[in-house]
Design an enzyme around this catalytic site. Sequence first.
Site, PDB file in Angstrom:
ATOM      1  N   CYS A   1      97.617 122.872  87.874  1.00 40.76           N
ATOM      2  CA  CYS A   1      97.271 124.287  88.064  1.00 40.76           C
ATOM      3  C   CYS A   1      96.624 124.453  89.433  1.00 40.76           C
ATOM      4  O   CYS A   1      95.656 123.766  89.760  1.00 40.76           O
ATOM      5  CB  CYS A   1      96.321 124.732  86.955  1.00 40.76           C
ATOM      6  SG  CYS A   1      95.544 126.322  87.283  1.00 40.76           S
TER       7      CYS A   1
ATOM      8  N   CYS B   1      92.903 125.333  89.220  1.00 41.38           N
ATOM      9  CA  CYS B   1      92.112 124.168  88.798  1.00 41.38           C
ATOM     10  C   CYS B   1      91.975 123.199  89.969  1.00 41.38           C
ATOM     11  O   CYS B   1      90.895 122.637  90.203  1.00 41.38           O
ATOM     12  CB  CYS B   1      92.746 123.482  87.593  1.00 41.38           C
ATOM     13  SG  CYS B   1      92.463 124.341  86.026  1.00 41.38           S
TER      14      CYS B   1
ATOM     15  N   ASP C   1      91.394 135.397  98.755  1.00 42.89           N
ATOM     16  CA  ASP C   1      92.826 135.322  98.486  1.00 42.89           C
ATOM     17  C   ASP C   1      93.548 134.903  99.764  1.00 42.89           C
ATOM     18  O   ASP C   1      93.242 135.381 100.856  1.00 42.89           O
ATOM     19  CB  ASP C   1      93.336 136.692  98.008  1.00 42.89           C
ATOM     20  CG  ASP C   1      94.704 136.587  97.360  1.00 42.89           C
ATOM     21  OD1 ASP C   1      94.799 136.788  96.140  1.00 42.89           O
ATOM     22  OD2 ASP C   1      95.690 136.294  98.077  1.00 42.89           O
TER      23      ASP C   1
ATOM     24  N   HIS D   1      89.917 126.592  82.416  1.00 39.34           N
ATOM     25  CA  HIS D   1      91.303 127.039  82.514  1.00 39.34           C
ATOM     26  C   HIS D   1      91.688 127.862  81.286  1.00 39.34           C
ATOM     27  O   HIS D   1      91.699 127.364  80.168  1.00 39.34           O
ATOM     28  CB  HIS D   1      92.283 125.871  82.659  1.00 39.34           C
ATOM     29  CG  HIS D   1      93.699 126.346  82.746  1.00 39.34           C
ATOM     30  ND1 HIS D   1      94.353 126.503  83.951  1.00 39.34           N
ATOM     31  CD2 HIS D   1      94.557 126.780  81.789  1.00 39.34           C
ATOM     32  CE1 HIS D   1      95.560 126.994  83.719  1.00 39.34           C
ATOM     33  NE2 HIS D   1      95.703 127.167  82.411  1.00 39.34           N
TER      34      HIS D   1
ATOM     35  N   ASN E   1      95.853 140.991  86.422  1.00 43.28           N
ATOM     36  CA  ASN E   1      97.241 141.002  85.961  1.00 43.28           C
ATOM     37  C   ASN E   1      97.342 140.082  84.748  1.00 43.28           C
ATOM     38  O   ASN E   1      96.850 138.952  84.778  1.00 43.28           O
ATOM     39  CB  ASN E   1      98.177 140.510  87.070  1.00 43.28           C
ATOM     40  CG  ASN E   1      98.204 141.449  88.261  1.00 43.28           C
ATOM     41  OD1 ASN E   1      98.199 142.661  88.101  1.00 43.28           O
ATOM     42  ND2 ASN E   1      98.215 140.897  89.458  1.00 43.28           N
TER      43      ASN E   1
ATOM     44  N   GLY F   1     102.952 141.029  86.905  1.00 41.20           N
ATOM     45  CA  GLY F   1     102.773 140.495  88.256  1.00 41.20           C
ATOM     46  C   GLY F   1     101.840 139.311  88.336  1.00 41.20           C
ATOM     47  O   GLY F   1     101.454 138.901  89.435  1.00 41.20           O
TER      48      GLY F   1
ATOM     49  N   HIS G   1      96.347 131.038  85.668  1.00 42.86           N
ATOM     50  CA  HIS G   1      94.948 130.685  85.428  1.00 42.86           C
ATOM     51  C   HIS G   1      94.212 132.014  85.619  1.00 42.86           C
ATOM     52  O   HIS G   1      94.213 132.568  86.725  1.00 42.86           O
ATOM     53  CB  HIS G   1      94.493 129.610  86.424  1.00 42.86           C
ATOM     54  CG  HIS G   1      93.061 129.177  86.297  1.00 42.86           C
ATOM     55  ND1 HIS G   1      92.675 127.843  86.246  1.00 42.86           N
ATOM     56  CD2 HIS G   1      91.901 129.894  86.231  1.00 42.86           C
ATOM     57  CE1 HIS G   1      91.361 127.766  86.144  1.00 42.86           C
ATOM     58  NE2 HIS G   1      90.869 129.005  86.142  1.00 42.86           N
TER      59      HIS G   1
ATOM     60  N   HIS H   1      92.287 135.252  86.365  1.00 41.88           N
ATOM     61  CA  HIS H   1      91.463 135.590  87.522  1.00 41.88           C
ATOM     62  C   HIS H   1      91.397 137.089  87.686  1.00 41.88           C
ATOM     63  O   HIS H   1      92.279 137.819  87.211  1.00 41.88           O
ATOM     64  CB  HIS H   1      92.037 134.962  88.804  1.00 41.88           C
ATOM     65  CG  HIS H   1      93.491 135.272  89.023  1.00 41.88           C
ATOM     66  ND1 HIS H   1      94.493 134.598  88.365  1.00 41.88           N
ATOM     67  CD2 HIS H   1      94.092 136.198  89.796  1.00 41.88           C
ATOM     68  CE1 HIS H   1      95.660 135.091  88.750  1.00 41.88           C
ATOM     69  NE2 HIS H   1      95.449 136.067  89.601  1.00 41.88           N
TER      70      HIS H   1
ATOM     71  N   HIS I   1      91.027 140.072  90.630  1.00 40.26           N
ATOM     72  CA  HIS I   1      91.044 140.420  92.051  1.00 40.26           C
ATOM     73  C   HIS I   1      89.909 141.410  92.330  1.00 40.26           C
ATOM     74  O   HIS I   1      89.693 142.338  91.546  1.00 40.26           O
ATOM     75  CB  HIS I   1      92.360 141.104  92.429  1.00 40.26           C
ATOM     76  CG  HIS I   1      93.586 140.268  92.233  1.00 40.26           C
ATOM     77  ND1 HIS I   1      94.264 139.700  93.274  1.00 40.26           N
ATOM     78  CD2 HIS I   1      94.252 139.907  91.108  1.00 40.26           C
ATOM     79  CE1 HIS I   1      95.315 139.026  92.807  1.00 40.26           C
ATOM     80  NE2 HIS I   1      95.327 139.142  91.488  1.00 40.26           N
TER      81      HIS I   1
END
Length: 108
Positions: A3, A6, A29, A45, A86, A92, A97, A99, A101
């Site tokens: 991942c 990870c 990002d 994870h 997402n 999208g 994993h 997250h 934004h």
Amino acid sequence: MDCIFCNIIQGKIPAQFVYKDEHVVVFHDIHPKARVHVLIVPIKHLDSINAVTSADTNIVGKMFVVAPLIAGQLGVKESGYKLLVNVGEGAGQVVPHMHMHLLGDRKE
Ligand code: AMP
Ligand code: ZN
């Protein structure tokens, strides 16, 4: 399991970290879609929000506690920012994993 997030958390892939605690890390990002674009990523994870259970309440809560802290640190807390998650490929999600934004347009 291989991942990418990870691997970033474990320091195997470099990233520009802006925050780290026992539950979450935050890094920039790699393809920013706003002047400020960071990812708030749980250390544990979880494939997506769909994998979250009540045992993860602290982790999910921490993601929201950290968001305004980082927004302040990066200069968008007052000007405004978006938090986006997402969930699933159809929405999208590219990295499996979980997250969040954080996107904002800091005035310069
Ligand atoms: P999502 O489409 O919600 O899964 O978002 C994944 C995000 O991860 C995208 O905005 C990518 O630009 C970002 N990303 C992918 N690889 C990396 C990396 N190595 N370092 C930082 N961000 C990354
Ligand atoms: Zn992972």
